[in-house]
Design an enzyme around this catalytic site. Structure first.
Site, short mmCIF file in Angstrom:
data_model
loop_
_atom_site.label_atom_id
_atom_site.label_comp_id
_atom_site.label_asym_id
_atom_site.label_seq_id
_atom_site.Cartn_x
_atom_site.Cartn_y
_atom_site.Cartn_z
N CYS B 91 -62.56 27.03 -27.49
CA CYS B 91 -61.64 28.09 -27.90
C CYS B 91 -62.44 29.30 -28.39
O CYS B 91 -62.11 30.46 -28.10
CB CYS B 91 -60.73 27.61 -29.03
SG CYS B 91 -59.80 26.12 -28.67
N HIS B 95 -62.09 33.31 -28.23
CA HIS B 95 -61.37 33.80 -29.42
C HIS B 95 -62.28 33.95 -30.64
O HIS B 95 -61.81 34.41 -31.70
CB HIS B 95 -60.20 32.87 -29.76
CG HIS B 95 -59.14 32.83 -28.70
ND1 HIS B 95 -58.34 33.90 -28.40
CD2 HIS B 95 -58.74 31.82 -27.88
CE1 HIS B 95 -57.48 33.56 -27.43
NE2 HIS B 95 -57.73 32.31 -27.10
N CYS B 192 -26.59 21.87 -35.70
CA CYS B 192 -27.62 22.16 -36.72
C CYS B 192 -26.97 22.86 -37.92
O CYS B 192 -27.28 22.59 -39.07
CB CYS B 192 -28.69 23.08 -36.15
SG CYS B 192 -29.38 22.59 -34.56
N CYS B 195 -25.29 21.11 -41.18
CA CYS B 195 -26.16 20.72 -42.30
C CYS B 195 -26.94 21.90 -42.86
O CYS B 195 -26.96 22.13 -44.06
CB CYS B 195 -27.15 19.64 -41.85
SG CYS B 195 -26.40 17.99 -41.69
N HIS B 196 -27.61 22.65 -41.98
CA HIS B 196 -28.64 23.57 -42.45
C HIS B 196 -28.14 24.99 -42.74
O HIS B 196 -28.87 25.80 -43.30
CB HIS B 196 -29.81 23.59 -41.47
CG HIS B 196 -30.42 22.22 -41.32
ND1 HIS B 196 -31.15 21.63 -42.34
CD2 HIS B 196 -30.38 21.31 -40.31
CE1 HIS B 196 -31.55 20.42 -41.94
NE2 HIS B 196 -31.09 20.20 -40.73
N ARG B 233 -39.58 16.83 -34.92
CA ARG B 233 -38.56 16.92 -35.97
C ARG B 233 -37.18 17.16 -35.38
O ARG B 233 -36.19 16.57 -35.81
CB ARG B 233 -38.92 18.05 -36.95
CG ARG B 233 -38.03 18.09 -38.17
CD ARG B 233 -38.29 16.88 -39.06
NE ARG B 233 -37.26 16.70 -40.08
CZ ARG B 233 -36.13 16.02 -39.88
NH1 ARG B 233 -35.87 15.47 -38.71
NH2 ARG B 233 -35.26 15.89 -40.86
N CYS B 237 -33.73 14.77 -35.79
CA CYS B 237 -32.39 15.22 -36.19
C CYS B 237 -31.37 14.77 -35.17
O CYS B 237 -30.29 14.28 -35.52
CB CYS B 237 -32.35 16.76 -36.28
SG CYS B 237 -32.79 17.42 -37.90
#
Lengths: 153, 276
Positions: B91, B95, B192, B195-196, B233, B237
């Site tokens: 890399c 970079h 989503c 809940c969020h 993640r 959910c």
């Protein structure tokens, strides 16, 4: 307001095709559920609800899992009651049996936009995991058992 | 009495109960740091997931030596300087010093890719560098190497406000992500937003719902006992609500990641965060 819903139509059709082994709930009486004045007056099974069985369904995280969102004082022995929905203490003083039944069967028919799952509906879902496809969260008798439990709160 | 009237009475009752406990609730709210959202944003206040976690979990994140996710950052640093592939490049061959060149990159993904004509996220950008410039094999999603490199690169942008582009060529993808965010899925029939957006700050069983931001990913989750990706993640959910998840690295998840990144627009990058 008087409407007739065939909430479990797809399950009945699939059940006819696949025979008795189709699902855990294949033996439920999936008759049309009559909604009258914002409730379902008739028992889903004709068999009286059982408070103890209702309590089990309420607590079980793979069944009602009601404590995920609601507090229930009589279940203080269970840790961590949620606060997403209102406490269920005295809930049968706020709603009739028929209203409680519809709220459990398909809450969104009563509370538009609610987060609450529909515990006895098989149609109108998207991307349901295979394991649960075509099934209801609770059986018809469990809905009646939960109503019996709620009336004791 | 109509059910609406009864609901209204129940709500008033609940409101009075809420007043009774307000001392507690507002104390917690006051402690939560928030930032003001940009114009037209769906939230009134943007709050990092950090603010919803216990002091113990926060303390793990606060101390880089205690934060277990730094094992992945260190591994990423090593990989950054390791030549690989037919081109025998690392890399750093292109970079150079990541602290300089990756200063803002971690806040800007998913980003539009001219060649693919769609947005790509950080993991995908890393793998494109590998296949196109290093002529090395792409790392598998959720592999230790890809998690390590993603954690390392995003860590270079720690403290930089999330800044994803949502207009122009990004607009159609942003709109698709937004649609997914508000679409109910699974047997539990939740979006989503249920809940969020509607319930952040409320406990769902023992867990306090957050606004579901991505500024801390890859994140060390105590539940996973390791670092995991944003898409892992998302999958979790979806499984919780008994839905068939989209695939990691799918267009759907990248679009959703873009939209959710916008919901956290302006939040400082915290990667790698610690969550429960």
């Amino acid at each position: 307001m008087r409407e007739v819903f065939r909430l479990a139509k797809s399950l009945v059709v699939a059940g006819l095709c696949a025979g008795a082994a189709f699902s855990a709930h294949a033996d439920d009486k999936m008759a049309s559920l009559k909604i009258v004045d914002g409730g379902i007056p008739a028992s889903l099974t004709g068999v009286a609800g059982d408070v103890d069985k209702g309590r089990k369904a309420v607590v079980n995280r793979k069944q009602g899992n009601c404590l995920a969102c609601h507090a229930v004082s009589s279940l203080d022995n269970q840790p961590f009651h949620g606060e997403v929905g209102p406490s269920l203490d005295g809930v049968s003083e706020r709603y009739s049996d028929a209203q409680l039944r519809l709220i459990l069967v398909d809450s969104k028919k009563v509370f538009e936009g609610s987060i609450m799952p529909s515990f006895y509906r098989t149609g109108g879902y998207q991307r349901v995991a295979k394991k649960f496809d075509g099934k209801t969260i609770l059986s018809a008798q469990q809905v009646e058992d939960v109503i019996a439990f709620l009336k004791a709160q | 009495m109509t059910i609406k009237a009864k609901t209204a009475i129940a709500l008033i009752g609940a409101g009075m109960l809420a007043l009774g406990t307000m001392g507690l609730a507002s104390a917690a709210d006051e402690e939560r740091k928030s930032i003001a959202p940009p114009d037209g944003h769906p939230l009134d206040e943007i709050i990092s997931g950090y603010e919803f976690r216990s002091p113990e979990t926060q303390a793990l994140q606060d101390d880089d030596f205690e934060n277990p996710a730094y094992l992945w950052v260190e591994k990423g640093q090593e990989l950054w300087d390791t030549p690989e592939g037919k081109a025998n490049k690392s890399c750093s061959s292109c970079h150079e010093d990541a602290a300089e060149t990756m200063k803002t990159a971690g806040a800007e993904f998913p980003k539009y890719n001219e060649k693919l004509k769609k947005p790509v996220n950080m993991e995908q950008q890393i793998n494109m560098c590998r296949t196109e410039h290093m002529e090395a094999k792409a790392w598998k999603w959720e592999s230790e190497e890809l998690l390590a490199m993603t954690a390392f690169v995003r860590n270079q942008s720690r403290g930089v406000p999330m800044n994803v582009k949502t207009d122009g060529l990004m607009k159609p993808f942003f709109d698709k992500g937004k649609e997914l965010y508000y679409t109910r899925v699974g047997q539990l029939d939740m979006a989503c937003s249920n809940c969020h957006e509607d319930n952040y700050g409320n406990h769902i069983r023992s867990d306090m719902l957050s606004q579901g931001h991505t500024n801390g990913f890859p994140t060390f989750r105590l539940k996973w006992q390791k670092v995991g990706s944003t898409h892992r993640r998302f999958k979790g959910c979806m499984k919780n609500i008994r839905a068939t998840p989209y695939k990691v690295g799918s267009d759907e998840f990248v679009n959703l990641e873009l939209y959710i990144a916008y919901r956290g627009q302006g939040l400082p990058v915290e990667a790698p965060a610690v969550r429960n």
